[in-house]
Design a protein around this motif. Structure first.
Motif, mmCIF file in Angstrom:
data_model
loop_
_atom_site.group_PDB
_atom_site.id
_atom_site.type_symbol
_atom_site.label_atom_id
_atom_site.label_comp_id
_atom_site.label_asym_id
_atom_site.label_seq_id
_atom_site.Cartn_x
_atom_site.Cartn_y
_atom_site.Cartn_z
ATOM 1 N N TYR A 49 0.822 -1.211 0.000
ATOM 2 C CA TYR A 49 0.000 0.000 0.000
ATOM 3 C C TYR A 49 0.856 1.261 0.000
ATOM 4 O O TYR A 49 0.495 2.261 -0.630
ATOM 5 C CB TYR A 49 -0.957 -0.008 1.186
ATOM 6 N N GLU A 50 1.996 1.234 0.675
ATOM 7 C CA GLU A 50 2.884 2.399 0.659
ATOM 8 C C GLU A 50 3.438 2.629 -0.747
ATOM 9 O O GLU A 50 3.546 3.774 -1.198
ATOM 10 C CB GLU A 50 4.023 2.203 1.658
ATOM 11 N N THR A 51 3.782 1.542 -1.434
ATOM 12 C CA THR A 51 4.318 1.666 -2.785
ATOM 13 C C THR A 51 3.230 2.129 -3.756
ATOM 14 O O THR A 51 3.468 2.983 -4.624
ATOM 15 C CB THR A 51 4.915 0.330 -3.257
ATOM 16 N N TYR A 52 2.039 1.575 -3.612
ATOM 17 C CA TYR A 52 0.897 1.983 -4.430
ATOM 18 C C TYR A 52 0.580 3.463 -4.203
ATOM 19 O O TYR A 52 0.417 4.241 -5.152
ATOM 20 C CB TYR A 52 -0.300 1.101 -4.088
ATOM 21 N N ALA A 53 0.530 3.877 -2.938
ATOM 22 C CA ALA A 53 0.252 5.276 -2.615
ATOM 23 C C ALA A 53 1.363 6.176 -3.137
ATOM 24 O O ALA A 53 1.106 7.285 -3.615
ATOM 25 C CB ALA A 53 0.095 5.450 -1.107
ATOM 26 N N GLY A 54 2.603 5.694 -3.074
ATOM 27 C CA GLY A 54 3.721 6.480 -3.579
ATOM 28 C C GLY A 54 3.609 6.728 -5.068
ATOM 29 O O GLY A 54 3.952 7.813 -5.556
ATOM 30 N N LEU A 55 3.115 5.733 -5.814
ATOM 31 C CA LEU A 55 2.910 5.893 -7.245
ATOM 32 C C LEU A 55 1.869 6.974 -7.520
ATOM 33 O O LEU A 55 2.047 7.829 -8.392
ATOM 34 C CB LEU A 55 2.473 4.567 -7.861
ATOM 35 N N ILE A 56 0.785 6.948 -6.755
ATOM 36 C CA ILE A 56 -0.262 7.950 -6.932
ATOM 37 C C ILE A 56 0.272 9.343 -6.602
ATOM 38 O O ILE A 56 0.079 10.299 -7.361
ATOM 39 C CB ILE A 56 -1.473 7.637 -6.027
ATOM 40 N N LYS A 57 0.976 9.450 -5.482
ATOM 41 C CA LYS A 57 1.463 10.759 -5.027
ATOM 42 C C LYS A 57 2.566 11.312 -5.944
ATOM 43 O O LYS A 57 2.776 12.516 -5.988
ATOM 44 C CB LYS A 57 1.990 10.644 -3.608
ATOM 45 N N SER A 58 3.255 10.420 -6.649
ATOM 46 C CA SER A 58 4.365 10.866 -7.474
ATOM 47 C C SER A 58 3.922 11.742 -8.641
ATOM 48 O O SER A 58 4.719 12.440 -9.268
ATOM 49 C CB SER A 58 5.130 9.663 -8.040
ATOM 50 N N GLY A 59 2.616 11.673 -8.953
ATOM 51 C CA GLY A 59 2.111 12.413 -10.099
ATOM 52 C C GLY A 59 2.014 11.554 -11.345
ATOM 53 O O GLY A 59 1.370 11.921 -12.319
ATOM 54 N N HIS A 60 2.655 10.358 -11.334
ATOM 55 C CA HIS A 60 2.555 9.470 -12.476
ATOM 56 C C HIS A 60 1.146 8.898 -12.592
ATOM 57 O O HIS A 60 0.748 8.438 -13.659
ATOM 58 C CB HIS A 60 3.552 8.304 -12.348
ATOM 59 N N ALA A 61 0.410 8.913 -11.500
ATOM 60 C CA ALA A 61 -0.944 8.360 -11.545
ATOM 61 C C ALA A 61 -1.931 9.283 -10.866
ATOM 62 O O ALA A 61 -2.869 8.860 -10.240
ATOM 63 C CB ALA A 61 -0.965 6.986 -10.892
ATOM 64 N N GLY A 62 -1.733 10.572 -11.019
ATOM 65 C CA GLY A 62 -2.675 11.489 -10.403
ATOM 66 C C GLY A 62 -2.602 12.893 -10.996
ATOM 67 O O GLY A 62 -2.900 13.863 -10.327
ATOM 68 N N ALA A 63 -2.191 12.975 -12.239
ATOM 69 C CA ALA A 63 -2.093 14.280 -12.883
ATOM 70 C C ALA A 63 -3.487 14.843 -13.138
ATOM 71 O O ALA A 63 -4.479 14.138 -13.062
ATOM 72 C CB ALA A 63 -1.326 14.153 -14.205
ATOM 73 N N LYS A 64 -3.555 16.113 -13.469
ATOM 74 C CA LYS A 64 -4.849 16.739 -13.743
ATOM 75 C C LYS A 64 -5.106 16.754 -15.242
ATOM 76 O O LYS A 64 -4.210 16.984 -16.030
ATOM 77 C CB LYS A 64 -4.865 18.177 -13.200
ATOM 78 N N LEU A 65 -6.362 16.530 -15.586
ATOM 79 C CA LEU A 65 -6.751 16.537 -17.007
ATOM 80 C C LEU A 65 -6.862 17.977 -17.484
ATOM 81 O O LEU A 65 -7.511 18.782 -16.850
ATOM 82 C CB LEU A 65 -8.076 15.801 -17.181
#
Length: 237
Positions: A221-237
């Protein structure tokens, strides 16, 4: 920014193993009449963005082309967001160009896995090459991409790193990463039901691992959350 919701089709032409839509629609793919879709878009008034809520707006390319032309002819001036498969984009780039003229702002594409083998396991009936080519076609047309990816509970830290790098390399405008979840009623559920350790449907949010994780659960979960927080999986459209 206000968004209105309109349906132009129901069901899907494919039967991906993780998806419940085909079962919900009884295996059918049905399109709404073009006059009905235009009526519903007009009923939104001055709401500028239309989200077509179909699982696959372009499942019938002929109908999709006629609908796009009708939207152009009607001069509705809406910006449109719709779901499309990458293989449809590759087979029908002219259809995507027509929809761009009709106001298509962005598409949602289920890329899911990063390999042909993984796509086959998910019953996707598609290839990674199609995914990459579709990105190029859509970006060339100025259409933004919401990309859905699936992280397996079997992921290692290297797998998460590879996913993040791939998302960045493809320049996906809005990446969305879910956790592989065998939804009841799907072929994937029947395949994995003996491995499921969480049966409480409150946890079937596509962000929880209901199967055992390869990594220690906290690390996963920490690694998954890190991916989201990195911006690779949470950019704005």
């Amino acid at each position: 920014l206000k968004v209105g919701f309109v349906a132009s089709a129901y069901g899907c032409t494919h039967a991906c193993g993780f998806c419940a839509i085909r079962a919900q629609a009884g295996g059918r793919y049905l399109t709404h009449s073009i006059p009905a879709v235009l009526r519903d878009m007009r009923l939104l008034g001055d709401i500028p963005v239309v989200r077509l809520i179909d699982a696959n707006t372009f499942g019938d390319p002929k109908h999709a082309a006629e609908l796009a032309q009708a939207i152009i002819d009607a001069g509705l001036g809406k910006r449109i967001i719709a779901d499309v498969r990458s293989d449809t984009v590759v087979r029908h780039p002219e259809l995507m160009a027509l929809w761009r003229k009709a106001g298509l702002l962005a598409v949602i594409i289920g890329f899911e896995d990063l390999s042909d083998e993984g796509l086959a396991r998910l019953g996707k009936r598609n290839t990674w090459r199609n995914n990459v080519e579709a990105v190029s076609i859509l970006h060339g047309l100025g259409i933004r991409i919401v990309g859905d990816f699936i992280a397996s509970p079997d992921y290692s830290e290297a797998d998460f790193e590879h996913l993040g790098k791939t998302i960045a390399d493809l320049h996906i405008d809005l990446p969305m990463v879910s956790v592989l979840t065998p939804l009841p009623g799907t072929p994937l559920y029947n395949e994995l039901r003996e491995r499921i350790v969480i049966h409480d449907l409150d946890y079937y949010t596509l962000t929880n691992a209901v199967l055992p994780t390869r990594l220690p659960e906290k690390t996963f979960y920490e690694t998954y959350a890190g991916l989201i927080k990195s911006g690779h999986a949470g950019a704005k459209l």
